[in-house]
Design a protein around this motif. Structure first.
Motif: not given
Length: 210
Positions: A114-116, A121-122, A127-129
């Protein structure tokens, strides 16, 4: 069911009256299990009379503390849960409440994601990050639960084609794929679009244009 999965058995059945914040109420039976392959405490919610349906209506609902309990508007999980309970109660079937927070990555990781997302980001990119799968859910335990309940054919209440694909591969016959409603808020519009664009959820994008 797939020959590679051990059989699960019913552990406990208990009647529970369900009451929702909008006033809707229904009596349900909660079922627990022995022998689930992932060791998690998943439950089946029996609604209406499943035996009366030609194929019971079933939803695989992944736990979402923020949406289901706290009413977060960043996702559509809470409204989908509420919708599913009523629709299944009308026709007869099962809601499998699966302890797979954050599409399988866990609560803390979901909040990190959520923070990202707040940085642009979507949900899948976030998640990928974090080095996590876009969707880490495995529905083997759900197939075990259905087999323990005597269900080998069902109508699946879902917008997610992966659920039907996994259940089919696990030996469950998905007779019909029944979409849920589009529960749109200003806070979850981007999230819903990402589900369509990344994982082919059956949500009409035109519905999300508002």
């Amino acid at each position: 069911m797939s020959q590679n999965l051990p059989a699960a058995t019913v552990r406990t059945r208990v009647r529970v009256p369900l009451r929702f914040g909008d006033g809707y109420s229904v009596d349900a039976e909660l079922v627990t299990f022995h022998g689930l392959v992932d060791g998690a405490e998943h439950i089946a919610v029996v609604l209406g009379d499943p035996a009366a349906a030609s194929a019971p209506l079933v939803r695989l609902h992944s736990e979402c503390l923020t949406g289901d309990v706290f009413g977060s508007a960043r996702c559509d999980c809470g409204p989908q849960l509420r919708e599913a309970v009523e629709r299944i109660a009308e026709t007869g079937g099962y809601l499998l409440y699966l302890r797979q927070e954050g599409r399988g990555i866990g609560l803390y990781n979901k909040l990190d994601a959520y923070a990202l997302q707040d940085q642009g980001l979507d949900t899948y990119q976030a998640n990928a990050a974090l080095g996590l799968p876009e969707d880490g859910r495995d529905y083997s335990a759900a197939a075990q639960m259905l087999a323990a309940l005597g269900v080998d054919t069902l109508d699946l209440l879902s917008n997610n084609p992966d659920k039907a694909d996994q259940l089919t591969a696990l030996g469950i016959d998905v007779a019909e794929h029944v979409p849920t409603g589009a529960h749109v808020t200003d806070s979850n519009l981007r999230y819903l679009r990402a589900k369509v664009e990344h994982t082919n959820h059956t949500i009409q994008l035109a519905t999300l244009a508002g």
